[in-house]
Design a protein around this motif. Structure first.
Motif, mmCIF file in Angstrom:
data_model
loop_
_atom_site.group_PDB
_atom_site.id
_atom_site.type_symbol
_atom_site.label_atom_id
_atom_site.label_comp_id
_atom_site.label_asym_id
_atom_site.label_seq_id
_atom_site.Cartn_x
_atom_site.Cartn_y
_atom_site.Cartn_z
ATOM 1 N N ARG A 94 0.829 -1.210 0.000
ATOM 2 C CA ARG A 94 0.000 0.000 0.000
ATOM 3 C C ARG A 94 0.864 1.260 0.000
ATOM 4 O O ARG A 94 1.893 1.307 0.688
ATOM 5 C CB ARG A 94 -0.921 0.026 1.219
ATOM 6 N N PRO A 95 0.455 2.294 -0.736
ATOM 7 C CA PRO A 95 1.179 3.565 -0.688
ATOM 8 C C PRO A 95 0.954 4.274 0.634
ATOM 9 O O PRO A 95 -0.036 4.036 1.333
ATOM 10 C CB PRO A 95 0.574 4.360 -1.860
ATOM 11 N N MET A 96 1.879 5.169 0.994
ATOM 12 C CA MET A 96 1.756 5.982 2.198
ATOM 13 C C MET A 96 1.557 7.430 1.776
ATOM 14 O O MET A 96 2.308 7.955 0.943
ATOM 15 C CB MET A 96 2.996 5.828 3.086
ATOM 16 N N PHE A 97 0.553 8.097 2.371
ATOM 17 C CA PHE A 97 0.128 9.411 1.918
ATOM 18 C C PHE A 97 0.482 10.513 2.911
ATOM 19 O O PHE A 97 0.560 10.283 4.120
ATOM 20 C CB PHE A 97 -1.388 9.422 1.699
ATOM 21 N N VAL A 98 0.665 11.715 2.374
ATOM 22 C CA VAL A 98 0.740 12.915 3.210
ATOM 23 C C VAL A 98 -0.642 13.115 3.812
ATOM 24 O O VAL A 98 -1.657 13.099 3.105
ATOM 25 C CB VAL A 98 1.150 14.137 2.373
ATOM 26 N N SER A 99 -0.701 13.313 5.141
ATOM 27 C CA SER A 99 -1.999 13.388 5.807
ATOM 28 C C SER A 99 -1.887 14.226 7.078
ATOM 29 O O SER A 99 -0.875 14.163 7.783
ATOM 30 C CB SER A 99 -2.484 11.970 6.147
ATOM 31 N N LEU A 100 -2.923 15.018 7.357
ATOM 32 C CA LEU A 100 -3.001 15.810 8.590
ATOM 33 C C LEU A 100 -4.209 15.350 9.396
ATOM 34 O O LEU A 100 -5.324 15.291 8.874
ATOM 35 C CB LEU A 100 -3.126 17.303 8.267
ATOM 36 N N GLY A 101 -3.979 15.027 10.668
ATOM 37 C CA GLY A 101 -5.057 14.539 11.532
ATOM 38 C C GLY A 101 -6.000 15.644 11.972
ATOM 39 O O GLY A 101 -5.895 16.803 11.552
ATOM 40 N N GLY A 102 -6.922 15.288 12.850
ATOM 41 C CA GLY A 102 -7.965 16.200 13.295
ATOM 42 C C GLY A 102 -7.467 17.419 14.032
ATOM 43 O O GLY A 102 -8.166 18.438 14.110
ATOM 44 N N ARG A 103 -6.253 17.373 14.591
ATOM 45 C CA ARG A 103 -5.672 18.523 15.291
ATOM 46 C C ARG A 103 -4.544 19.182 14.494
ATOM 47 O O ARG A 103 -3.798 19.992 15.025
ATOM 48 C CB ARG A 103 -5.151 18.088 16.660
ATOM 49 N N GLY A 104 -4.435 18.813 13.244
ATOM 50 C CA GLY A 104 -3.407 19.406 12.394
ATOM 51 C C GLY A 104 -2.063 18.730 12.463
ATOM 52 O O GLY A 104 -1.113 19.168 11.799
ATOM 53 N N ARG A 105 -1.956 17.674 13.249
ATOM 54 C CA ARG A 105 -0.692 16.957 13.333
ATOM 55 C C ARG A 105 -0.582 15.945 12.197
ATOM 56 O O ARG A 105 -1.580 15.342 11.802
ATOM 57 C CB ARG A 105 -0.594 16.233 14.678
ATOM 58 N N PRO A 106 0.632 15.758 11.672
ATOM 59 C CA PRO A 106 0.786 14.792 10.582
ATOM 60 C C PRO A 106 0.523 13.364 11.055
ATOM 61 O O PRO A 106 0.910 12.990 12.174
ATOM 62 C CB PRO A 106 2.240 14.976 10.152
ATOM 63 N N ARG A 107 -0.151 12.613 10.230
ATOM 64 C CA ARG A 107 -0.409 11.198 10.536
ATOM 65 C C ARG A 107 0.687 10.346 9.929
ATOM 66 O O ARG A 107 1.239 10.672 8.864
ATOM 67 C CB ARG A 107 -1.764 10.766 9.973
ATOM 68 N N GLY A 108 1.008 9.256 10.593
ATOM 69 C CA GLY A 108 1.996 8.321 10.048
ATOM 70 C C GLY A 108 1.509 7.726 8.747
ATOM 71 O O GLY A 108 0.326 7.362 8.608
ATOM 72 N N GLY A 109 2.403 7.631 7.791
ATOM 73 C CA GLY A 109 2.011 7.127 6.477
ATOM 74 C C GLY A 109 1.421 5.735 6.498
ATOM 75 O O GLY A 109 0.563 5.396 5.676
ATOM 76 N N HIS A 110 1.852 4.902 7.461
ATOM 77 C CA HIS A 110 1.349 3.528 7.533
ATOM 78 C C HIS A 110 -0.115 3.476 7.963
ATOM 79 O O HIS A 110 -0.782 2.455 7.817
ATOM 80 C CB HIS A 110 2.204 2.706 8.508
ATOM 81 N N ARG A 111 -0.639 4.608 8.488
ATOM 82 C CA ARG A 111 -2.032 4.653 8.935
ATOM 83 C C ARG A 111 -2.949 5.316 7.913
ATOM 84 O O ARG A 111 -4.133 5.499 8.173
ATOM 85 C CB ARG A 111 -2.112 5.429 10.255
ATOM 86 N N THR A 112 -2.409 5.708 6.796
ATOM 87 C CA THR A 112 -3.197 6.471 5.822
ATOM 88 C C THR A 112 -3.732 5.578 4.709
ATOM 89 O O THR A 112 -3.152 4.536 4.393
ATOM 90 C CB THR A 112 -2.351 7.590 5.198
ATOM 91 N N ARG A 113 -4.826 6.026 4.144
ATOM 92 C CA ARG A 113 -5.436 5.369 2.983
ATOM 93 C C ARG A 113 -5.851 6.448 1.994
ATOM 94 O O ARG A 113 -6.103 7.597 2.358
ATOM 95 C CB ARG A 113 -6.665 4.549 3.391
ATOM 96 N N ARG A 114 -5.977 6.074 0.753
ATOM 97 C CA ARG A 114 -6.364 7.027 -0.287
ATOM 98 C C ARG A 114 -7.729 7.646 -0.016
ATOM 99 O O ARG A 114 -7.982 8.806 -0.336
ATOM 100 C CB ARG A 114 -6.364 6.337 -1.657
ATOM 101 N N LYS A 115 -8.629 6.891 0.587
ATOM 102 C CA LYS A 115 -10.001 7.363 0.791
ATOM 103 C C LYS A 115 -10.134 8.297 1.999
ATOM 104 O O LYS A 115 -11.176 8.936 2.164
ATOM 105 C CB LYS A 115 -10.936 6.168 0.980
ATOM 106 N N HIS A 116 -9.112 8.398 2.855
ATOM 107 C CA HIS A 116 -9.204 9.232 4.052
ATOM 108 C C HIS A 116 -9.269 10.710 3.694
ATOM 109 O O HIS A 116 -8.466 11.207 2.899
ATOM 110 C CB HIS A 116 -7.999 8.986 4.964
ATOM 111 N N ARG A 117 -10.195 11.440 4.313
ATOM 112 C CA ARG A 117 -10.296 12.881 4.105
ATOM 113 C C ARG A 117 -9.023 13.606 4.534
ATOM 114 O O ARG A 117 -8.650 14.625 3.959
ATOM 115 C CB ARG A 117 -11.495 13.434 4.889
#
Length: 209
Positions: free
Chosen positions: A176-199
């Motif tokens: 699975r690819p790992m995406f740039v992602s910001l959580g609910g408080r603006g903190r970056p999420r770990g790429g291993h926890r991300t999915r393409r469908k995540h807002r």
């Protein structure tokens, strides 16, 4: 062309026979069908030659129109100044300490980003004010890098909802690819926890104001 023939015996003089009228009519109809149904000599060869000589983008035009666009086809060297606004209402920024975070205000200098294409669909993202590159480590952690390395390359793709996703080009989590992602408080999420469908992984590249 049909020529008038002398009348046969038993027929009124001065008029062609009924069979001759029918023969001329059939000949005219056959000639018209031939002209309408077949191309001029050499036209097929010329059409094939023109198709072979057409530019590559023309040859792919019908395919491009028939598919749904999913990625930007940037030319190498293309540069855009943008602010990346996430679907959960944060602006991606890289501060002078190399920390990647999200903020609610789009007027902060460290959220103004330079997005540069380095190959087809692959971009490098750099903070204009700090000069640091957005990067992702093997473990999926986002950080600001002072040097341009393979960790700084991301595959940019436009999704069906109109937002962009940015997946690390070098690293993956299994298959699975790992995406740039910001959580609910603006903190970056770990790429291993991300999915393409995540807002949290969806971003709008916004023009700076």
């Amino acid at each position: 062309m049909c020529k008038w023939a002398p009348p046969s015996a038993g027929l009124r003089p001065g008029l062609p026979s009924q069979s001759l009228h029918q023969a001329c009519l059939l000949l005219v109809l056959a000639a018209s069908a031939t002209l309408a149904g077949f191309p001029a000599p050499g036209s097929e060869d010329e059409a094939q030659k023109a198709l072979l000589q057409a530019p590559a983008e023309t040859a792919h035009l019908s395919w491009d129109l028939g598919r749904r666009a999913r990625s930007y086809n940037h030319l190498e060297g293309d540069v855009r100044l943008r602010r990346l606004y996430s679907a959960n209402k944060f602006f991606l920024s890289i501060d002078s300490m190399g920390r990647v975070r999200g903020n609610r205000h789009g007027n902060q200098t460290d959220s103004l980003l330079e997005i540069r294409s380095v190959s087809m669909g692959v971009v490098v993202i750099r903070s204009v004010s700090t000069g640091l590159y957005l990067a992702m480590s093997k473990k999926g952690a986002l950080y600001g890098s002072a040097k341009y390395t393979a960790d700084c390359q991301f595959r940019e793709r436009i999704e069906e909802n109109g937002y962009n996703t940015y997946a690390a080009l070098r690293w993956r989590r299994g298959d699975r690819p790992m995406f740039v992602s910001l959580g609910g408080r603006g903190r970056p999420r770990g790429g291993h926890r991300t999915r393409r469908k995540h807002r949290s992984a969806h971003f709008l590249p916004m023009l700076p104001t």
